[in-house]
Scaffold this motif. Structure first.
Motif, PDB file in Angstrom:
ATOM      1  N   THR A 171     -15.422  23.618 -17.494  1.00 62.30           N
ATOM      2  CA  THR A 171     -16.320  24.205 -16.500  1.00 62.30           C
ATOM      3  C   THR A 171     -15.689  24.276 -15.121  1.00 62.30           C
ATOM      4  N   GLY A 172     -14.410  23.975 -15.008  1.00 62.42           N
ATOM      5  CA  GLY A 172     -13.697  24.149 -13.755  1.00 62.42           C
ATOM      6  C   GLY A 172     -13.722  22.957 -12.819  1.00 62.42           C
ATOM      7  N   VAL A 187      -7.164  28.671 -18.406  1.00 59.75           N
ATOM      8  CA  VAL A 187      -7.387  29.119 -19.780  1.00 59.75           C
ATOM      9  C   VAL A 187      -8.399  28.184 -20.428  1.00 59.75           C
ATOM     10  N   GLU A 188      -9.458  28.754 -20.970  1.00 57.88           N
ATOM     11  CA  GLU A 188     -10.523  27.958 -21.594  1.00 57.88           C
ATOM     12  C   GLU A 188     -10.958  28.625 -22.895  1.00 57.88           C
ATOM     13  N   LEU A 189     -11.003  27.844 -23.956  1.00 59.42           N
ATOM     14  CA  LEU A 189     -11.388  28.333 -25.278  1.00 59.42           C
ATOM     15  C   LEU A 189     -12.868  28.701 -25.356  1.00 59.42           C
ATOM     16  N   GLY A 190     -13.729  27.904 -24.761  1.00 59.67           N
ATOM     17  CA  GLY A 190     -15.172  28.112 -24.875  1.00 59.67           C
ATOM     18  C   GLY A 190     -15.688  29.148 -23.888  1.00 59.67           C
ATOM     19  N   GLY A 191     -16.282  30.201 -24.406  1.00 60.61           N
ATOM     20  CA  GLY A 191     -16.788  31.280 -23.568  1.00 60.61           C
ATOM     21  C   GLY A 191     -17.848  30.833 -22.577  1.00 60.61           C
ATOM     22  N   GLU A 192     -18.758  29.970 -23.004  1.00 59.60           N
ATOM     23  CA  GLU A 192     -19.810  29.495 -22.099  1.00 59.60           C
ATOM     24  C   GLU A 192     -19.243  28.613 -21.002  1.00 59.60           C
ATOM     25  N   MET A 193     -18.324  27.739 -21.369  1.00 54.65           N
ATOM     26  CA  MET A 193     -17.715  26.887 -20.337  1.00 54.65           C
ATOM     27  C   MET A 193     -16.906  27.743 -19.359  1.00 54.65           C
ATOM     28  N   ALA A 194     -16.201  28.746 -19.865  1.00 55.14           N
ATOM     29  CA  ALA A 194     -15.444  29.644 -18.992  1.00 55.14           C
ATOM     30  C   ALA A 194     -16.387  30.392 -18.049  1.00 55.14           C
ATOM     31  N   ARG A 195     -17.552  30.773 -18.526  1.00 49.67           N
ATOM     32  CA  ARG A 195     -18.535  31.462 -17.688  1.00 49.67           C
ATOM     33  C   ARG A 195     -18.972  30.559 -16.535  1.00 49.67           C
ATOM     34  N   VAL A 196     -19.233  29.290 -16.842  1.00 52.23           N
ATOM     35  CA  VAL A 196     -19.617  28.338 -15.793  1.00 52.23           C
ATOM     36  C   VAL A 196     -18.479  28.205 -14.780  1.00 52.23           C
ATOM     37  N   ALA A 197     -17.248  28.096 -15.269  1.00 50.20           N
ATOM     38  CA  ALA A 197     -16.094  27.977 -14.374  1.00 50.20           C
ATOM     39  C   ALA A 197     -15.960  29.224 -13.499  1.00 50.20           C
ATOM     40  N   ASN A 228     -18.274  31.282 -12.519  1.00 49.83           N
ATOM     41  CA  ASN A 228     -19.333  31.267 -11.505  1.00 49.83           C
ATOM     42  C   ASN A 228     -19.011  30.276 -10.394  1.00 49.83           C
ATOM     43  N   LYS A 229     -18.523  29.104 -10.765  1.00 48.62           N
ATOM     44  CA  LYS A 229     -18.201  28.060  -9.796  1.00 48.62           C
ATOM     45  C   LYS A 229     -17.041  28.477  -8.892  1.00 48.62           C
ATOM     46  N   LEU A 230     -16.099  29.245  -9.438  1.00 48.20           N
ATOM     47  CA  LEU A 230     -14.862  29.559  -8.734  1.00 48.20           C
ATOM     48  C   LEU A 230     -14.813  30.992  -8.204  1.00 48.20           C
ATOM     49  N   ASP A 231     -15.920  31.683  -8.295  1.00 50.27           N
ATOM     50  CA  ASP A 231     -15.989  33.097  -7.934  1.00 50.27           C
ATOM     51  C   ASP A 231     -15.502  33.381  -6.515  1.00 50.27           C
ATOM     52  N   LYS A 232     -15.706  32.471  -5.588  1.00 50.04           N
ATOM     53  CA  LYS A 232     -15.336  32.704  -4.186  1.00 50.04           C
ATOM     54  C   LYS A 232     -13.833  32.576  -3.930  1.00 50.04           C
ATOM     55  N   PHE A 233     -13.077  32.095  -4.916  1.00 50.50           N
ATOM     56  CA  PHE A 233     -11.635  31.924  -4.759  1.00 50.50           C
ATOM     57  C   PHE A 233     -10.909  33.115  -5.374  1.00 50.50           C
ATOM     58  N   GLU A 234     -10.306  33.932  -4.526  1.00 54.23           N
ATOM     59  CA  GLU A 234      -9.644  35.152  -4.992  1.00 54.23           C
ATOM     60  C   GLU A 234      -8.413  34.888  -5.857  1.00 54.23           C
ATOM     61  N   VAL A 242      -9.868  33.021 -14.467  1.00 54.53           N
ATOM     62  CA  VAL A 242     -10.315  32.275 -15.647  1.00 54.53           C
ATOM     63  C   VAL A 242     -10.234  33.209 -16.847  1.00 54.53           C
ATOM     64  N   GLN A 243      -9.514  32.772 -17.876  1.00 50.03           N
ATOM     65  CA  GLN A 243      -9.329  33.577 -19.087  1.00 50.03           C
ATOM     66  C   GLN A 243      -9.841  32.808 -20.295  1.00 50.03           C
ATOM     67  N   VAL A 244     -10.504  33.520 -21.202  1.00 48.06           N
ATOM     68  CA  VAL A 244     -11.048  32.898 -22.405  1.00 48.06           C
ATOM     69  C   VAL A 244     -10.047  33.078 -23.547  1.00 48.06           C
ATOM     70  N   SER A 245      -9.517  31.953 -24.022  1.00 54.53           N
ATOM     71  CA  SER A 245      -8.554  31.988 -25.118  1.00 54.53           C
ATOM     72  C   SER A 245      -8.204  30.568 -25.526  1.00 54.53           C
ATOM     73  N   ALA A 246      -7.765  30.425 -26.763  1.00 54.77           N
ATOM     74  CA  ALA A 246      -7.113  29.182 -27.182  1.00 54.77           C
ATOM     75  C   ALA A 246      -5.719  29.206 -26.564  1.00 54.77           C
ATOM     76  N   PHE A 247      -5.270  28.100 -26.018  1.00 57.65           N
ATOM     77  CA  PHE A 247      -3.952  28.050 -25.392  1.00 57.65           C
ATOM     78  C   PHE A 247      -2.862  28.478 -26.368  1.00 57.65           C
TER      79      PHE A 247
END
Length: 184
Positions: free
Chosen positions: A24-25, A41-51, A53-59, A63-68
């Motif tokens: 979740t970042g 890089v985050e495998l879980g789509g929902e956790m990546a979504r939270v990350a 949202n949390k990091l949206d203000k940082f250009e 955040v990419q959804v994938s298994a490493f």
């Protein structure tokens, strides 16, 4: 911990950091606040979504959804630091060290963060919830006992045997946490 990580690795606001299993970042936020260019890089789509949202203000955070193990970096990109916080044990042992080494710039660093609850604090509470550990922790047939802080030493033999990394620097950071009934 992050201040010392930056000091040891020489990272700074222009460093390019890869975070594997960003969740979740939580750790990503510390990197972003220091101005790093971060690929998370985050495998879980929902956790990546939270990350996201949390990091949206940082250009400079992507955040990419994938298994490493299946993820491919942009062509020619190499990283000053690869960070894996509380998830290294989930990475495929046949892939993790070699792929990480191939992604680092010469002189780059790998940081593996592990998080453990240790003995201390309210022992009476742990005595009272022992039956919960026995009932819900798979494979627990004997009393579950939290380790003491001095008993926790990372096993770095696999890292050494991989041939991809030098002797690691080990650091321990202690943080006391208090939980109310609902939080626990």
């Amino acid at each position: 911990m992050f201040a010392e990580l930056f000091q040891l690795s020489g990272c700074h606001s222009d460093s390019h950091v890869l975070e594997i299993a960003a969740g979740t970042g939580i750790a990503t936020l510390h990197l972003a606040e220091r101005g790093c260019r971060v690929t998370a890089v985050e495998l879980g789509g929902e956790m990546a979504r939270v990350a996201k949202n949390k990091l949206d203000k940082f250009e400079k955070v992507d955040v990419q959804v994938s298994a490493f193990e299946e993820w491919e970096p942009s062509v020619g990109v190499q990283y000053d630091l690869v960070l894996v916080a509380t998830a290294f044990h989930w990475l495929d042992p046949n892939v993790r060290y070699k792929k990480i080494a191939s992604l680092l710039k010469p002189g780059g660093y790998l940081a593996i963060i592990r998080y453990h609850h240790v003995a201390g604090g309210d022992q009476a509470f742990f005595d009272q919830v022992q039956m919960c550990y026995e009932q819900f922790k798979n494979g627990t047939t004997k009393k579950f006992v939290l380790p003491r802080i001095e008993e926790i030493r990372p096993d770095t033999s696999e890292m050494k045997e991989s041939g991809w990394f030098e002797e690691p620097v080990r650091k321990t950071y202690v943080k006391e946490e208090a939980y109310n009934r609902q939080q626990y």
